[in-house]
Scaffold this active site. Structure first.
Site, PDB file in Angstrom:
ATOM      1  N   GLU A 170       0.795  -1.234   0.000  1.00 57.54           N
ATOM      2  CA  GLU A 170       0.000   0.000   0.000  1.00 57.54           C
ATOM      3  C   GLU A 170       0.824   1.279   0.000  1.00 57.54           C
ATOM      4  O   GLU A 170       0.342   2.341   0.381  1.00 57.54           O
ATOM      5  CB  GLU A 170      -0.989   0.019   1.183  1.00 57.54           C
ATOM      6  CG  GLU A 170      -2.333  -0.553   0.837  1.00 57.54           C
ATOM      7  CD  GLU A 170      -2.429  -2.061   1.065  1.00 57.54           C
ATOM      8  OE1 GLU A 170      -3.547  -2.567   1.024  1.00 57.54           O
ATOM      9  OE2 GLU A 170      -1.411  -2.734   1.280  1.00 57.54           O
ATOM     10  N   TYR A 172       3.485   2.064   1.820  1.00 57.30           N
ATOM     11  CA  TYR A 172       4.156   2.438   3.070  1.00 57.30           C
ATOM     12  C   TYR A 172       5.663   2.168   2.958  1.00 57.30           C
ATOM     13  O   TYR A 172       6.158   1.737   1.915  1.00 57.30           O
ATOM     14  CB  TYR A 172       3.512   1.708   4.245  1.00 57.30           C
ATOM     15  CG  TYR A 172       2.112   2.206   4.560  1.00 57.30           C
ATOM     16  CD1 TYR A 172       1.919   3.464   5.134  1.00 57.30           C
ATOM     17  CD2 TYR A 172       0.985   1.446   4.264  1.00 57.30           C
ATOM     18  CE1 TYR A 172       0.645   3.943   5.413  1.00 57.30           C
ATOM     19  CE2 TYR A 172      -0.294   1.914   4.538  1.00 57.30           C
ATOM     20  CZ  TYR A 172      -0.456   3.165   5.111  1.00 57.30           C
ATOM     21  OH  TYR A 172      -1.720   3.634   5.382  1.00 57.30           O
ATOM     22  N   ARG A 220       2.070  -8.426   4.898  1.00 63.39           N
ATOM     23  CA  ARG A 220       1.163  -7.865   3.886  1.00 63.39           C
ATOM     24  C   ARG A 220       2.034  -7.323   2.764  1.00 63.39           C
ATOM     25  O   ARG A 220       2.687  -6.284   2.908  1.00 63.39           O
ATOM     26  CB  ARG A 220       0.286  -6.766   4.474  1.00 63.39           C
ATOM     27  CG  ARG A 220      -0.707  -6.234   3.461  1.00 63.39           C
ATOM     28  CD  ARG A 220      -1.882  -5.545   4.104  1.00 63.39           C
ATOM     29  NE  ARG A 220      -2.858  -5.150   3.092  1.00 63.39           N
ATOM     30  CZ  ARG A 220      -4.169  -5.138   3.279  1.00 63.39           C
ATOM     31  NH1 ARG A 220      -4.677  -5.519   4.437  1.00 63.39           N
ATOM     32  NH2 ARG A 220      -4.985  -4.752   2.324  1.00 63.39           N
ATOM     33  N   HIS A 258      -1.878   4.193  -1.810  1.00 64.40           N
ATOM     34  CA  HIS A 258      -2.882   5.216  -1.507  1.00 64.40           C
ATOM     35  C   HIS A 258      -2.905   6.319  -2.570  1.00 64.40           C
ATOM     36  O   HIS A 258      -3.932   6.960  -2.775  1.00 64.40           O
ATOM     37  CB  HIS A 258      -2.619   5.829  -0.135  1.00 64.40           C
ATOM     38  CG  HIS A 258      -2.905   4.889   0.992  1.00 64.40           C
ATOM     39  ND1 HIS A 258      -4.006   4.066   1.021  1.00 64.40           N
ATOM     40  CD2 HIS A 258      -2.237   4.639   2.152  1.00 64.40           C
ATOM     41  CE1 HIS A 258      -4.003   3.352   2.126  1.00 64.40           C
ATOM     42  NE2 HIS A 258      -2.942   3.678   2.831  1.00 64.40           N
ATOM     43  N   GLN A 345     -17.927   6.068   2.941  1.00 66.15           N
ATOM     44  CA  GLN A 345     -18.340   7.350   3.515  1.00 66.15           C
ATOM     45  C   GLN A 345     -18.079   7.451   5.019  1.00 66.15           C
ATOM     46  O   GLN A 345     -17.770   8.541   5.513  1.00 66.15           O
ATOM     47  CB  GLN A 345     -19.818   7.600   3.224  1.00 66.15           C
ATOM     48  CG  GLN A 345     -20.088   7.847   1.748  1.00 66.15           C
ATOM     49  CD  GLN A 345     -21.549   8.145   1.466  1.00 66.15           C
ATOM     50  OE1 GLN A 345     -22.250   8.662   2.317  1.00 66.15           O
ATOM     51  NE2 GLN A 345     -22.005   7.815   0.280  1.00 66.15           N
TER      52      GLN A 345
END
Length: 534
Positions: A170, A172, A220, A258, A345
């Site tokens: 992701e 990081y 991960r 991201h 949301q």
């Protein structure tokens, strides 16, 4: 004549990961919920995870916990860096174990995604979603960080965790070292793929040594970076093999960074869209792989296993929506499962603004200790009341259902022919089709609770009275929501002049807007209407 044996879902088969045997193949994947950052919030986090453990998931992975201050995912974010941190986390592990569950602590260094101005990375390359440019890590920084991951793993065991997960995807820090886009070093930690892997592999090896045989080690790892100049498929497979050789017991699939412009988890992404990436990881290693991303229902999760793409499935947002997701595996009634509609949301939108996570479909998520979100307890017969709820949108359906669960007699009114409110419109927007099943679920849940639904009638105050003018109901709840704001524009409405229409009439197809349209208002509704028209 004997009946044929009932097939057991592959999701319910046990599996062994290192020293731990799980009763099933469903993992609650890591998701930062905003309760990890303060020790005072950990009892609430414990209740959140314990409810999912009681629901039957085989394994839980926490949100990311920092190993050094400059790598925390939020300013002052949650850490596993001291004995005090370990003692504070005991409340979490004790609660999960008391509920029959198992839990790993995810260890994370945010690298250039950290909000601190003291952020670091493989190279001094600013992330497009960050306001700060990171400092390139020195060799001493790298060695200190390897030691910090190992110490955090030791502290995780002291805290009662069943092991740890290392975040290496992701976008990081560890992923930043793996990708050429962010690793422009010319030393032993940069250059070719093997040198770019050196630091992440050293972290995995150090954590394995710290855990010994006492804890599970999950990594991960990115199965698809989805950014320009990210890892190639071959490099991703080699990285997975290197993590396995360094001591990983299991690999969790990570998809996208991201900052990626490729959507990975929103409603518009097809269900199970990334199983091929999980299958590539599975083919590369001999340890189990956990598939993730847009696995929403038991049917999709089962497909991940029966197709051979993975040995386990990782769910995050679906377990926000329904902590009892596991019950739907053996229940053929699809509407019993509160669906995750991937709207983001109340989960990711909250995370990125520093708020605590909840769920549009399940506002109780993250609020399990708050009295107003407790499960309904039926009232005494003498306190049973007649309740009218006016407006059958999501709020009205939920309010009516909850009141009925308490034992009240509830009638729900809506002037439209069918319930749904704004969800009736949202489901017609391209990419938001999953609002449809969500609406069906809310309506089915209200009906199952005994709510009487009256549609197609405009309800007046007079209609809620008895024939002699007395109140016909003990309580009236108004849940009528919003209506489009009328706009008067000069030069419109006459013969040959442009017409002005409300957005609901346009979305529902009640009017013909013609070939050229101006949409006034560029908020969420305006964007949705423009996309639907386009």
């Amino acid at each position: 004549m004997t009946s044929a044996p009932v097939a057991v879902s592959p999701l319910l088969q046990p599996i062994t990961l290192g020293p731990l045997t799980l009763p099933n193949r469903v993992v609650m994947a890591s998701m930062h919920v905003g309760l990890e950052d303060r020790h005072d919030d950990l009892p609430q986090l414990a209740a959140f995870y314990a409810e999912r453990a009681r629901g039957g998931v085989g394994l839980i992975v926490t949100g990311g916990l920092g190993v050094v201050p400059e790598g925390a995912v939020t300013l002052g974010g949650g850490m596993l860096a001291s004995a005090e941190d370990a003692r504070a986390h005991r409340v979490v592990t004790d609660a999960v174990h008391a509920a029959g569950g198992r839990i790993l602590a995810q260890l994370l260094h945010a690298g250039r995604y950290a909000p601190s101005p003291d952020l670091v990375s493989a190279s001094a390359v600013r992330a497009p979603i960050s306001r700060h440019t990171p400092r390139e890590m020195t060799t001493a920084d790298i060695e200190r960080t390897v030691s910090a991951f190992a110490r955090a793993a030791t502290l995780a065991l002291e805290a009662g965790y069943d092991g740890v997960e290392i975040m290496a995807s992701e976008g990081y820090l560890l992923n930043q070292f793996l990708a050429p886009a962010t690793n422009r070093r010319a030393d032993e930690y940069g250059g070719d793929a093997e040198r770019r892997r050196r630091f992440p592999v050293a972290v995995v090896a150090a954590v394995r040594e710290a855990l010994g045989e006492r804890g599970v080690l999950s990594v991960r790892t990115s199965a698809a970076d989805l950014v320009p100049d990210g890892q190639t498929r071959a490099e991703i497979a080699d990285t997975a093999r290197a993590f396995e050789a360094a001591g990983a017991d299991v690999l969790m699939t990570g998809i996208g960074w991201h900052e990626s412009r490729v959507p990975t988890i929103v409603t518009s992404v097809p269900r199970a869209a990334f199983l091929a990436a999980s299958a590539d990881l599975t083919a590369a290693v001999d340890i189990p792989v956990i598939a993730s991303n847009r696995l929403t229902t038991p049917a999709e999760a089962e497909e991940a296993l029966t197709s051979g793409a993975a040995a386990l499935v990782g769910l995050a947002r679906p377990l926000l929506a329904d902590p009892d997701w596991m019950a739907a595996i053996s229940d053929p009634r699809a509407r019993t499962l509160t669906p995750c509609i991937a709207c983001n949301q109340a989960c990711l939108d909250h995370v990125f603004t520093g708020a605590k996570v909840s769920c549009l479909m399940n506002p109780r998520a993250g609020r399990e200790t708050e009295p107003e979100y407790a499960a309904p307890v039926p009232v005494a017969l003498g306190r049973r009341r007649r309740i009218a709820v006016v407006g059958a949108g999501p709020a009205g359906l939920t309010a009516a259902e909850r009141a009925a669960r308490f034992g009240h007699e509830v009638t729900l009114f809506d002037r439209h022919a069918e319930p749904g409110g704004q969800f009736r419109l949202a489901r017609r927007i391209p990419g938001k089709e999953e609002f449809g099943p969500a609406l069906e679920h809310l309506a089915a849940r209200a009906a199952a609770a005994g709510v009487t639904l009256v549609t197609g009638e405009e309800v007046s105050a007079q209609a809620l009275l008895t024939d002699d003018g007395q109140p016909g109901y003990d309580e009236v709840l108004l849940t009528t929501g919003v209506r489009p704001r009328p706009i008067a524009l000069s030069g419109t409405g006459g013969p040959g002049a442009p017409a002005v229409h409300a957005y609901d009439d346009v979305v529902l197809g009640h009017v013909d807007v013609g070939p050229r349209v101006a949409v006034i208002g560029a908020g969420g509704v305006g964007v949705d209407v423009a996309e639907a028209l386009a």
